[in-house]
Design a protein around this motif. Structure first.
Motif, PDB file in Angstrom:
ATOM      1  N   UNK A 181       7.761  14.226  -3.385  1.00  0.00           N
ATOM      2  CA  UNK A 181       7.335  14.837  -2.124  1.00  0.00           C
ATOM      3  C   UNK A 181       5.879  14.473  -1.848  1.00  0.00           C
ATOM      4  N   UNK A 182       5.063  14.545  -2.882  1.00  0.00           N
ATOM      5  CA  UNK A 182       3.647  14.190  -2.754  1.00  0.00           C
ATOM      6  C   UNK A 182       3.512  12.719  -2.339  1.00  0.00           C
ATOM      7  N   UNK A 183       4.294  11.851  -2.946  1.00  0.00           N
ATOM      8  CA  UNK A 183       4.250  10.424  -2.606  1.00  0.00           C
ATOM      9  C   UNK A 183       4.558  10.209  -1.131  1.00  0.00           C
ATOM     10  N   UNK A 184       5.556  10.928  -0.632  1.00  0.00           N
ATOM     11  CA  UNK A 184       5.917  10.823   0.780  1.00  0.00           C
ATOM     12  C   UNK A 184       4.810  11.375   1.677  1.00  0.00           C
ATOM     13  N   UNK A 185       4.184  12.470   1.236  1.00  0.00           N
ATOM     14  CA  UNK A 185       3.145  13.135   2.028  1.00  0.00           C
ATOM     15  C   UNK A 185       1.937  12.226   2.265  1.00  0.00           C
ATOM     16  N   UNK A 186       1.596  11.383   1.298  1.00  0.00           N
ATOM     17  CA  UNK A 186       0.397  10.544   1.423  1.00  0.00           C
ATOM     18  C   UNK A 186       0.705   9.144   1.952  1.00  0.00           C
ATOM     19  N   UNK A 187       1.955   8.891   2.304  1.00  0.00           N
ATOM     20  CA  UNK A 187       2.394   7.516   2.582  1.00  0.00           C
ATOM     21  C   UNK A 187       1.851   6.901   3.870  1.00  0.00           C
ATOM     22  N   UNK A 188       1.253   7.702   4.759  1.00  0.00           N
ATOM     23  CA  UNK A 188       0.756   7.154   6.027  1.00  0.00           C
ATOM     24  C   UNK A 188      -0.716   6.760   5.996  1.00  0.00           C
ATOM     25  N   UNK A 189      -1.446   7.203   4.980  1.00  0.00           N
ATOM     26  CA  UNK A 189      -2.904   7.030   4.992  1.00  0.00           C
ATOM     27  C   UNK A 189      -3.303   5.558   4.992  1.00  0.00           C
ATOM     28  N   UNK A 190      -2.799   4.781   4.057  1.00  0.00           N
ATOM     29  CA  UNK A 190      -3.191   3.368   3.969  1.00  0.00           C
ATOM     30  C   UNK A 190      -2.762   2.561   5.199  1.00  0.00           C
ATOM     31  N   UNK A 191      -1.522   2.714   5.678  1.00  0.00           N
ATOM     32  CA  UNK A 191      -1.165   1.995   6.909  1.00  0.00           C
ATOM     33  C   UNK A 191      -2.051   2.374   8.098  1.00  0.00           C
ATOM     34  N   UNK A 192      -2.515   3.624   8.148  1.00  0.00           N
ATOM     35  CA  UNK A 192      -3.403   4.062   9.234  1.00  0.00           C
ATOM     36  C   UNK A 192      -4.695   3.258   9.263  1.00  0.00           C
ATOM     37  N   UNK A 193      -5.159   2.860   8.086  1.00  0.00           N
ATOM     38  CA  UNK A 193      -6.434   2.144   8.030  1.00  0.00           C
ATOM     39  C   UNK A 193      -6.228   0.656   7.711  1.00  0.00           C
ATOM     40  N   UNK A 194      -5.034   0.174   8.056  1.00  0.00           N
ATOM     41  CA  UNK A 194      -4.802  -1.264   8.058  1.00  0.00           C
ATOM     42  C   UNK A 194      -4.389  -1.898   6.758  1.00  0.00           C
ATOM     43  N   UNK A 195      -3.959  -1.108   5.794  1.00  0.00           N
ATOM     44  CA  UNK A 195      -3.537  -1.676   4.509  1.00  0.00           C
ATOM     45  C   UNK A 195      -2.083  -1.316   4.234  1.00  0.00           C
ATOM     46  N   UNK A 196      -1.380  -2.213   3.568  1.00  0.00           N
ATOM     47  CA  UNK A 196      -0.023  -1.907   3.133  1.00  0.00           C
ATOM     48  C   UNK A 196      -0.078  -0.896   1.999  1.00  0.00           C
ATOM     49  N   UNK A 197       0.957  -0.089   1.897  1.00  0.00           N
ATOM     50  CA  UNK A 197       1.012   0.872   0.796  1.00  0.00           C
ATOM     51  C   UNK A 197       1.081   0.140  -0.545  1.00  0.00           C
ATOM     52  N   UNK A 198       0.493   0.758  -1.548  1.00  0.00           N
ATOM     53  CA  UNK A 198       0.490   0.190  -2.896  1.00  0.00           C
ATOM     54  C   UNK A 198       1.645   0.792  -3.694  1.00  0.00           C
TER      55      UNK A 198
END
Length: 731
Positions: free
Chosen positions: A258-275
């Motif tokens: 659930x935590x992984x899903x919750x944070x999943x938008x942050x990196x794409x928002x600032x132009x990076x692919x998720x790690x």
């Protein structure tokens, strides 16, 4: 306050930036189209049999197609990101004089360059660091070569831009004025965590950009931005080290899905692919093929925080035994005791002559020191020594060399023996109790034996491992035992690993992580006050650091303390602080809200609690009813089945992997870790629910609330929230 003339100049500059963005979007779209057309042509050519390409020509054509596909994908990413920037091109400006000229530096989530001119600087660029670190006056920044550029900041300005229009602009001589931060923090939460590039604080920025040690430990209270720092640190590394790494070289170790899903938008928002984002259990399942794993960490939490004991007490006893750091010593000594059997070296016999007897071989086995390698690698050294001694006792060296080669090849069988050894440990109750008791006495820990019922521990474990099944509490110990026997391959691809909720991992887990990531830069982010497994009762990070350094002997390390919390209102923070035993002196943003409300129920009434949450949902985006455990959570099942509630409630269990903010989430305390909600309703904070050993758990529950916290209880309220212990109450 800026002048009307300055405002017009700012509007003109924004218009210019938007025009350039649009030009860049059009250029990249054209590039995408051109590349796509070229790719299609090359595919048609390569797969057209009439062209009769040689194998070499075909391979070359495919490589060309793949290369152009990457170019097209990158160009498409640029299009998507520049389109986002059309809405909000930048958020800050500093005017910096380097002694020769004053240049305006506009700062956004990505850079915008036209020819040699920079119109917007990426927030991660060295020059942008001054916005976060300095006020008006003398300032400096360090470039990639290590050289320092010094000068003077003449102006600091911030913007609120939306829809390509300036909504607000103001000058400030402070790092980030509290007004802006308060406004952002006062807003209702979304379904996913948001980026914080425009409100990164100085202490956070220093950690994000710090990349001069191998192991970095970040300790901070609830709401201090630890997870945000982790994600923005990843974004910074992908920018600063872009010639060396990509998103596949970084990983976040998360507490749950659930935590992984919750944070999943942050990196794409600032132009990076998720790690890479994984849990410890996912690593374990990839390594363990010997057993079927049937439970999760959440099952351990349920054992610890169950209301009704009986069989649970036996499981608690088992958990306490296996989470104790001494358990790894027991496993090490058990391997040592069974070393000869595991290596399986036969006596050396040539032409009916015994060159080396079993006794002689065993003597050598126990004389060769272990320098930290696996038993498999140590076994190769032992074989070398055994056959060196044997060569002095016979002249039949050719035959001896053949037997030596067979012995080395035979060592590979040890890779199949780890599961058998763990089963053997729990195969005979009398032997188990005798061995474990001797271990505690050998290490002068006899007094601790009274903490455990070894007979019950044996019975529970034997009932599973004898059927090739592991429960979660056996996963890390078995991984450790197996790693000591056959080794564990370090992940060489991962250059940076960030471990969130670091206080919730056992010493055994850290020893495994040390082996897995011995070549990686490691950042730990945690809060000792949020450690909710009583067996990991850390008072400092010393033991954790020592465990990580086992495979990183010369690793440099540093520890940073975050001293400010931003999540909750002043009233919620002050209320939550009373739960802690330690005198916490962290500060908080001066953001006020309503006082915490407390409601007493004569009898637990789930419907009244749900109705209150529904009322809160009218004013807030995300609302949660947080229960102590799954047992309490399931009390809401009856309400969930009513037609009027079905569409607005979401009961969360260990098997969920999505954060669903549109509905009121009814969630156990341990699954709420790391999450935040606009409004939180505590389901039952009675003295029967939360006692002194559950102080940290209650602190976690209370600090999930951003703006509104309401507490229900039955009977007597727990004295923990009044700053007293239940023991004091009973005196």
């Amino acid at each position: 306050m800026i002048t009307p003339e300055e405002l017009e100049q700012e509007k003109s500059y924004l218009k210019k930036v938007i025009n350039i963005l649009q030009e860049e979007i059009d250029n990249y779209k054209q590039r995408v189209k051109s590349l796509s057309d070229n790719i299609q042509q090359q595919m048609n050519y390569a797969w057209d049999k009439t062209n009769r390409l040689s194998d070499t020509e075909f391979v070359y054509a495919v490589a060309n197609i793949q290369k152009r596909s990457v170019y097209a994908e990158n160009a498409n990413k640029k299009v998507n990101f520049y389109q986002k920037m059309l809405n909000n091109a930048y958020f800050a400006r500093i005017d910096f004089n380097d002694g020769e000229e004053t240049i305006p530096v506009y700062i956004g989530i990505s850079s915008l360059q036209n020819g040699d001119d920079f119109y917007v600087y990426d927030w991660r660029a060295p020059i942008s660091s001054m916005f976060y670190n300095n006020e008006i006056g003398k300032a400096s920044y360090t470039i990639s070569t290590g050289d320092k550029v010094t000068g003077t900041i003449k102006l600091k300005r911030q913007y609120r831009i939306s829809g390509g229009e300036i909504k607000e602009v103001f000058d400030t001589d402070m790092q980030i004025i509290d007004n802006v931060l308060r406004n952002i923090l006062s807003a209702n939460a979304n379904n996913k965590m948001k980026n914080i590039v425009n409100t990164i604080q100085k202490e956070q920025n220093e950690i994000i950009r710090k990349n001069d040690v191998d192991i970095l430990i970040i300790q901070g209270p609830a709401g201090s931005g630890k997870t945000s720092i982790a994600l923005h640190k990843i974004a910074y590394l992908l920018y600063a080290e872009r010639d060396k790494i990509n998103n596949t070289n970084l990983m976040i170790l998360s507490p749950n899905e659930i935590f992984s899903n919750y944070i999943s938008d942050v990196l794409p928002e600032i132009g990076e692919d998720n790690v890479v984002n994984a849990t410890f259990l996912e690593f374990a399942k990839a390594y363990i093929s010997d057993f079927k794993i049937i439970t999760k960490i959440e099952d351990n939490y349920e054992i610890v925080y169950a209301n009704h004991k009986n069989e649970i007490d036996k499981k608690f006893n088992e958990l306490k035994f296996k989470y104790d750091k001494f358990y790894t010593t027991i496993l090490e000594d058990y391997i040592e005791q069974n070393k000869a059997e595991l290596l399986g070296l036969d006596p050396i016999e040539i032409s009916e002559e015994t060159v080396m007897s079993t006794e002689e071989i065993n003597k050598i086995i126990y004389s060769v020191p272990n320098t930290g390698e696996s038993l498999y690698l140590l076994g190769k050294k032992i074989v070398e020594k055994v056959y060196l001694v044997a060569s002095m006792k016979t002249k039949k060296l050719v035959t001896l060399e053949k037997l030596k080669k067979q012995a080395i090849e035979g060592l590979s069988k040890i890779k199949l023996k780890a599961a058998g050894l763990y089963k053997k440990l729990y195969g005979n109750k009398e032997d188990f109790i005798k061995f474990v008791t001797a271990e505690y006495k050998k290490h002068n820990l006899e007094n601790e034996l009274s903490n455990y019922n070894l007979s019950e521990i044996f019975d529970i474990t034997n009932s599973y491992v004898s059927k090739d099944i592991l429960e979660y509490q056996d996963v890390a110990p078995f991984m450790y035992l197996k790693s000591q026997i056959v080794g564990i391959t370090a992940n060489k691809n991962l250059k940076y690993v960030l471990i969130d909720e670091a206080q919730d991992y056992s010493i055994c887990q850290y020893k495994i992580l040390s082996m897995l990531f011995k070549g990686s830069n490691i950042t730990l982010l945690g809060d000792l006050n949020q450690s909710i497994l009583p067996f990991n009762d850390y008072t400092s990070y010393d033991d954790i650091l020592s465990s990580i350094k086992l495979c990183k002997l010369n690793a440099s390390s540093d520890k940073r303390n975050l001293t400010k919390t931003y999540r909750s209102t002043y009233e919620i923070n002050e209320f939550a602080k009373k739960v802690l035993t330690l005198n916490e002196n962290y500060s908080q943003i001066d953001r006020h809200g309503e006082q915490v409300k407390i409601f007493r129920q004569e009898k637990f009434d789930a419907k009244k609690i749900v109705d209150r949450a529904i009322e809160l949902k009218k004013s807030y985006n995300t609302v949660a009813i947080i229960c102590k455990n799954i047992e309490e959570t399931l009390l809401y099942n009856q309400i969930m089945n009513l037609d009027e509630y079905k569409h607005i409630l979401r009961l969360v269990t260990k098997n969920d992997n999505v954060f669903v903010g549109e509905k009121i989430m009814i969630i156990p305390s341990y699954l709420a870790k790391g999450l935040e909600f606009d409004a939180v309703v505590v389901s039952n904070a009675s003295d029967e629910e939360y006692n002194d050993t559950e102080r940290n758990l209650l602190y976690v529950v209370l600090t999930r609330a951003l703006h509104k916290l309401e507490i229900f209880y039955t009977g007597q309220i727990t004295k923990l929230i009044l700053g007293e212990s239940n023991e004091q109450k009973n005196k």
